[in-house]
Design an enzyme around this catalytic site. Structure first.
Site, mmCIF file in Angstrom:
data_model
loop_
_atom_site.group_PDB
_atom_site.id
_atom_site.type_symbol
_atom_site.label_atom_id
_atom_site.label_comp_id
_atom_site.label_asym_id
_atom_site.label_seq_id
_atom_site.Cartn_x
_atom_site.Cartn_y
_atom_site.Cartn_z
ATOM 1 N N THR A 11 0.813 -1.230 0.000
ATOM 2 C CA THR A 11 0.000 0.000 0.000
ATOM 3 C C THR A 11 0.843 1.277 0.000
ATOM 4 O O THR A 11 0.287 2.374 0.042
ATOM 5 C CB THR A 11 -0.879 0.059 1.276
ATOM 6 N N LYS A 12 2.152 1.143 -0.020
ATOM 7 C CA LYS A 12 2.985 2.330 0.190
ATOM 8 C C LYS A 12 3.137 3.166 -1.097
ATOM 9 O O LYS A 12 2.733 2.740 -2.172
ATOM 10 C CB LYS A 12 4.351 1.910 0.726
ATOM 11 N N THR A 13 3.739 4.345 -0.956
ATOM 12 C CA THR A 13 3.793 5.283 -2.090
ATOM 13 C C THR A 13 4.691 4.776 -3.210
ATOM 14 O O THR A 13 4.588 5.220 -4.343
ATOM 15 C CB THR A 13 4.289 6.670 -1.622
#
Ligand SMILES: Cc1ncc(COP(=O)(O)O)c(C=O)c1O
Length: 382
Positions: free
Chosen positions: A180-182
């Protein structure tokens, strides 16, 4: 319409890069990982970047390099993911929980200072949601008390603090490339540091403490012979993940711009509702916008935070809560922490909902989220 809480922006570039590695026959750490590390250093400006298989592994190695041992105290915010806490426990060291500021959701130097004792060895500031903690004040504090700063930058790529990239400020910085990270590689992480001693040791420890480039021992460039200087860990990333990371890094700025546009659109719409407290980000252009947290003014609403989440779910929109303050977990039962000692965390936990914010979200999707939030709030105003 169905809108997930998160969806990674993965294009043909990532697909082809991963496929090329698989076709090459060399799947684990190798040349692609070193290219990813080099590119990460060029992007952040950090002198050394060391890729690992998670941010949890990165934090563990950072504490090891910092020399944390049994009984040492490490100060962390109570409002973070449990990984920030558990790595300290790996050493039989003592995680000391600190409250957050009500508007920024970050730990402040003033709160940290109240928790410092002669046994404090390190501070782990968490850049919640991708907004930088006040690193000048924290750096000053660390210098005065001789503490190591290990930044938990799981949310903070790209984040600027007074023009400096996160990754170039603390002694060691740890990034996450979780789904889910950038920037995502599925699972993965990166450690940055300007300290050559830390970098060399972490590089060895991520692969069993082996002193040579053992990844290379099966290629014609390497040798079968190696030494082990101390027990290490199996924390290396794979070249498949690194190949995806190289492609993701190329669009880190453009993906951040997409997040910023959604945040601006949300801010504009939600500031008019009168029943939401928006995030007090100091400089919106410098935040990674990993999260978009809102807080319900529950006194002005007939609906609770959980009721709001249920209504969003019924409308097909995924949301989340960041975070359950960790002293509320059963693992903390006998630690003596009381909710009343953490007014910032308690206020946040009672009222916070994280709305979907991800690059690649269509205008129709963000419009639907805005309409749905406003409808739920209007229906439930007192
Ligand atoms: C603040 C924070 N720290 C650490 C981690 C751990 O990251 P990873 O899943 O890459 O180990 C996360 C992951 O969600 C996080 O949000």
């Amino acid at each position: 319409m169905k809108i997930p809480f998160h969806k990674a922006l993965i294009g043909e570039g990532e697909v082809n890069a991963a496929a090329d590695v698989i076709r090459s026959g060399w799947l684990t750490m190798g040349e692609k990982t070193f290219e990813f590390e080099k590119n990460f250093s060029a992007y952040t400006g950090a002198p050394d970047s060391i890729a690992v298989n998670s941010c949890t592994a990165a934090l563990h190695l950072a504490l090891k390099a910092a020399g944390i041992g049994p009984g040492d105290e490490v100060i962390i915010p109570a409002m973070t993911f449990i990984a920030t806490w558990e790595v300290i426990r790996y050493f039989d060291a003592v995680p000391v929980l600190c409250d957050i500021e009500k508007e920024s959701f970050l730990i402040s130097a003033a709160e940290i200072e109240k928790k410092i004792t002669p046994r404090t060895k390190a501070i782990i500031p968490v850049h919640y949601g991708g907004e930088a903690c006040d690193m000048d004040a924290i750096t000053d504090l660390a210098a005065r008390y001789k503490l190591v700063i290990i930044e938990d930058a799981a949310h903070a790529l790209p984040t600027l603090y007074k023009g400096k990239m996160i990754g170039t400020i603390g002694d060691i910085t740890c990034f996450s490339f979780y789904a889910t990270k950038t920037l995502t590689t599925g699972e993965g992480g990166m450690i940055t540091t300007a300290d050559k001693g830390f970098a060399d040791r972490i590089r060895r420890l991520r692969l069993h403490g082996i002193t040579k480039d053992a990844w290379n021992r099966y290629s014609d460039k390497g040798s079968w012979e190696y030494d082990v200087s101390e027990p290490g860990y199996k924390y290396n990333i794979t070249d498949i993940a690194s190949a995806i990371g190289i492609e993701q890094l190329k669009r880190c700025d453009s993906m951040n711009l997409m997040r910023r546009k959604i945040a601006d659109k949300y801010n504009n719409a939600f500031s008019k509702t009168g029943v939401l407290d928006l995030w007090g980000v100091r400089d919106r252009g410098e935040c990674a916008w990993h999260l978009y947290p809102v807080r319900l003014k529950t006194g002005a609403l007939k609906i609770s935070r959980n009721g709001f989440i249920d209504e969003m779910k019924a409308a097909g929109i995924g949301t989340s809560v960041h975070y359950i303050p960790m002293y509320r977990f059963s693992a903390f039962k006998n630690t003596g922490y009381l909710p009343a000692d953490f007014p910032g965390c308690e206020d946040m936990f009672a009222r916070e909902v994280s709305l979907p914010i991800w690059p690649g979200m269509s205008d129709a999707e963000s419009d639907y989220i805005i309409e749905t939030v406003i409808k739920i709030l209007e229906r439930n105003k007192r």
